[in-house]
Structures are given as C-alpha cells and as structure tokens.
Design a protein around this motif. Sequence first.
Motif, PDB file in Angstrom:
ATOM      1  N   ALA A 211       0.904  -1.209  -0.141  1.00 13.50           N
ATOM      2  CA  ALA A 211       0.110  -0.041   0.161  1.00 13.50           C
ATOM      3  C   ALA A 211       0.872   1.333  -0.135  1.00 13.50           C
ATOM      4  O   ALA A 211       0.285   2.336  -0.317  1.00 13.50           O
ATOM      5  CB  ALA A 211      -0.909  -0.113   0.974  1.00 13.50           C
ATOM      6  N   ARG A 212       2.186   1.125   0.198  1.00 14.99           N
ATOM      7  CA  ARG A 212       3.076   2.500   0.280  1.00 14.99           C
ATOM      8  C   ARG A 212       3.165   2.946  -1.173  1.00 14.99           C
ATOM      9  O   ARG A 212       3.269   4.088  -1.426  1.00 14.99           O
ATOM     10  CB  ARG A 212       4.492   1.946   0.802  1.00 14.99           C
ATOM     11  CG  ARG A 212       4.501   1.917   2.517  1.00 14.99           C
ATOM     12  CD  ARG A 212       5.606   1.122   2.795  1.00 14.99           C
ATOM     13  NE  ARG A 212       6.761   1.677   2.412  1.00 14.99           N
ATOM     14  CZ  ARG A 212       7.727   2.566   2.869  1.00 14.99           C
ATOM     15  NH1 ARG A 212       7.243   3.290   4.142  1.00 14.99           N
ATOM     16  NH2 ARG A 212       8.710   2.847   2.330  1.00 14.99           N
ATOM     17  N   THR A 213       3.095   2.094  -2.141  1.00 16.91           N
ATOM     18  CA  THR A 213       3.652   2.375  -3.523  1.00 16.91           C
ATOM     19  C   THR A 213       2.347   2.047  -4.411  1.00 16.91           C
ATOM     20  O   THR A 213       2.519   2.443  -5.699  1.00 16.91           O
ATOM     21  CB  THR A 213       4.716   1.940  -3.747  1.00 16.91           C
ATOM     22  OG1 THR A 213       4.991   0.508  -3.682  1.00 16.91           O
ATOM     23  CG2 THR A 213       5.909   2.680  -3.211  1.00 16.91           C
ATOM     24  N   TRP A 214       1.211   1.300  -4.077  1.00 13.34           N
ATOM     25  CA  TRP A 214       0.318   0.625  -4.922  1.00 13.34           C
ATOM     26  C   TRP A 214      -0.940   1.254  -4.719  1.00 13.34           C
ATOM     27  O   TRP A 214      -1.274   1.281  -3.600  1.00 13.34           O
ATOM     28  CB  TRP A 214       0.313  -0.876  -5.067  1.00 13.34           C
ATOM     29  CG  TRP A 214       1.628  -1.520  -5.584  1.00 13.34           C
ATOM     30  CD1 TRP A 214       2.657  -1.859  -4.936  1.00 13.34           C
ATOM     31  CD2 TRP A 214       1.786  -1.975  -7.013  1.00 13.34           C
ATOM     32  NE1 TRP A 214       3.785  -2.475  -5.595  1.00 13.34           N
ATOM     33  CE2 TRP A 214       3.142  -2.512  -7.055  1.00 13.34           C
ATOM     34  CE3 TRP A 214       1.250  -1.810  -8.012  1.00 13.34           C
ATOM     35  CZ2 TRP A 214       3.668  -2.988  -8.161  1.00 13.34           C
ATOM     36  CZ3 TRP A 214       1.626  -2.299  -9.194  1.00 13.34           C
ATOM     37  CH2 TRP A 214       2.756  -2.870  -9.100  1.00 13.34           C
ATOM     38  N   HIS A 215      -2.044   1.528  -5.622  1.00  9.70           N
ATOM     39  CA  HIS A 215      -3.234   1.820  -5.534  1.00  9.70           C
ATOM     40  C   HIS A 215      -3.716   0.663  -4.959  1.00  9.70           C
ATOM     41  O   HIS A 215      -3.501  -0.672  -5.366  1.00  9.70           O
ATOM     42  CB  HIS A 215      -3.801   2.216  -6.847  1.00  9.70           C
ATOM     43  CG  HIS A 215      -3.720   3.710  -7.004  1.00  9.70           C
ATOM     44  ND1 HIS A 215      -4.386   4.603  -6.196  1.00  9.70           N
ATOM     45  CD2 HIS A 215      -2.955   4.149  -8.226  1.00  9.70           C
ATOM     46  CE1 HIS A 215      -3.791   5.729  -6.885  1.00  9.70           C
ATOM     47  NE2 HIS A 215      -2.852   5.511  -7.995  1.00  9.70           N
ATOM     48  N   ASP A 216      -4.864   0.533  -4.204  1.00 10.71           N
ATOM     49  CA  ASP A 216      -5.619  -0.559  -3.758  1.00 10.71           C
ATOM     50  C   ASP A 216      -6.176  -1.289  -4.621  1.00 10.71           C
ATOM     51  O   ASP A 216      -6.228  -2.793  -4.693  1.00 10.71           O
ATOM     52  CB  ASP A 216      -6.586  -0.105  -2.792  1.00 10.71           C
ATOM     53  CG  ASP A 216      -7.561  -1.550  -2.058  1.00 10.71           C
ATOM     54  OD1 ASP A 216      -6.622  -2.144  -1.437  1.00 10.71           O
ATOM     55  OD2 ASP A 216      -8.519  -1.723  -2.457  1.00 10.71           O
ATOM     56  N   ASP A 217      -6.508  -0.822  -5.849  1.00  6.42           N
ATOM     57  CA  ASP A 217      -7.276  -1.502  -6.857  1.00  6.42           C
ATOM     58  C   ASP A 217      -6.419  -1.730  -8.109  1.00  6.42           C
ATOM     59  O   ASP A 217      -6.684  -1.873  -9.310  1.00  6.42           O
ATOM     60  CB  ASP A 217      -8.413  -0.798  -7.636  1.00  6.42           C
ATOM     61  CG  ASP A 217      -7.979   0.624  -8.183  1.00  6.42           C
ATOM     62  OD1 ASP A 217      -7.188   0.894  -7.816  1.00  6.42           O
ATOM     63  OD2 ASP A 217      -8.981   1.279  -8.763  1.00  6.42           O
TER      64      ASP A 217
END
Length: 350
Positions: A211-217
């Motif tokens: 979640a630090r570098t990626w969107h949840d979707d």
Amino acid sequence: MKKIQLQHAKQLVRSFYNDLDMAEVAEIPAMMARHCSPNLLWRGYHPFDEISGPEAVAQAFWQPLRGALTRMQRRLDVFMAGENYYSDPGGIWVCSMGHLMGLFDRPWLNIAPTGKLVFLRYCAFHRVEGEQITETAMYFDIPHLMMQAGLHPFPPQTASHQVQPGPQTHDGVMFDAQDSAAGEQTLDLIQRMVTDLGTWQGALPLEEELARTWHDDMLWWGPAGIGATYTIERYAKQHSGPFRAGFTERSKTQHICRIGEGNFGGFFGWPNFTAVPSGGFMGMPATGKPGEFRVIDIYRRDGDKLAENWVFIDLLHFWKQQGVDILERMRQVGSPAMSTFQVPQGDLNT
C-alpha cells in the motif's frame, strides 16, 4: 535537446517496426541489417537466449515466427523512450509492449498449429545509438501461446489466465514528446517500490508494504503459469505472498535498463535476481537449486501510486535450470493434449 534525442530514437524504432512487419519473410535478414548494428546484442527468452548480429536474430527468431503466424500484426499497448537510469550501459532506450497476433498455421518451437487466431504477448527494449539499434531485450510469453494452442505446460495457476489488455487509460502509446517531470516522477515511484520489494521480508505486513506504493485496486498482469490478479489483497494472496513464501536466498535486484516516460516506466535484467525454491513454486515441490529470473516489468503510474503492472518472466528458462525442459516434455508428450505439468522425482536432481 534530450526530448529531441528521445523523439529521434522513437522514430527510428517505429521505422524499424514498420519495415520488419511489412517485409516478406525472405527479406527480414537484410532489412534487420539496415536498421541494426552488425554487433547487435539480442536477448530473448529460452530457447533463444543471447544472439549476436541482426541476420542471426532474423534467422533464429523472426523468420520462423513469421512463417508460423500467417499475416502477423503488431498490436501496441505501450510505446515509450527514456534515458537509462543506469550509467552502465546508459544510453537512450525505446520500449514497446503489446501482442504479436496472427493465424497459427505452421509449427513453431514444435508447438502444433491450430489454424486459429493466437496472441504472443511481448515486450522489447531497444538501445538506440545514432542511426542504429545496438542492443535489444525482447521477452515473450511462450507458455501463454502454448495454452492458446490447447497445451497445459503448468499446473492450475494461482491467479487468472487472460489475453491481457493494455492500459485502462489507453494512453500508453506515446509517439509524441512527454513532460519530462512526469517521467521523473514515475521513475522515482518505481525506485521506491523496488526498494520496498528488496527487503523481501520487511518489517511491515505484506499488504501494508504494498500500500505504500500501489493503489488498492492495482492490476497485476502476470505471465502464463501464474496469471493476472486484481487488488492488493488478491495480489498478496494469489501471487506475492506465495512467491515470497516459496523462495529463500533471494539475491539483490540487478537491472540493465530502467526508463520512464510520462505515466509509464519499466525495466529488465539478465537476470533480475536469483532465488532458491525452498518452499515450492507453481504447485511444484522445492528443489533447493538456485534459479535465475529474467524479468521485464512495465508500470503505469496514477498520481503518486502505481496502478498497473505487466510482467514477463522466462519460466521456461527457470524450470530448465531446475531440471525440467518444458518444450522437450511437450514434444515428447505430443499435442494438443499435453498432460498436466509434473516433475518426476529424478528430474529434480538432474
């Protein structure tokens, strides 16, 4: 000046693709010699590996492929250029990603033809110096084509088998010049993501790390044998978590090229890293043998996080290092009904 160099390199590669795709099969060696350095270094997935010289590449790869896929088309999803993040080898690189599409009318790599439409997903990085292409890394998902031909080279995937689409935003083909600041932002985000990944077993739980570098979707478009997955939660469960649990002694990440332009970026290595399958991988038992991972990753950034990732992994090379020659097993078993991928115990020790 840098934008002018990037646009020049893009145009050179576009001309190369146009001439390559329009050439008759017999003309391909001479055509490649016009666009590429006599000392071209070409890296491709197993069984092609490293090839030197444009004529040799044409004869080993392009002519057999074009002969097998009637009326082949190139369908681009991403086209970008950038200055290499690494000074060694440095240079301007042009990247394209998409599918080579055609009617599978003749055998290729002993894969029996179907007479039907097939897609070979690919990604290529070309280093451009002056008026020539001097280096190419072209990775292509052979097991994905095998599955379209009715073969079953691997056990059931942890994720989903798809003919993979391009970016959700439909803006990956960047023939025109882009804002340099956007490309720098993309590269910086990729660097932060790779740094997190390099910890392998970090202090944070996996989903929190992602979640630090990626969107949840997030969308993760993985290779055949692993498959595609959607959202951080499912990616963690269907690929990243099992992958991390299945390997130990992961080496540091090594890339040859990393570029970014606009909201897109990517990299490749040869190999990217090595790791030892100690907990099983792709439904197979642990071998305890180090294996190389030749990988291309292409990313789409949305704001301050990554939204999509297209991944190419040379699984045929990895498994051959483990004592299993997937292409040879397919040839022996036959086509189109290849038995489910199983490794005799003896094969694990060869």
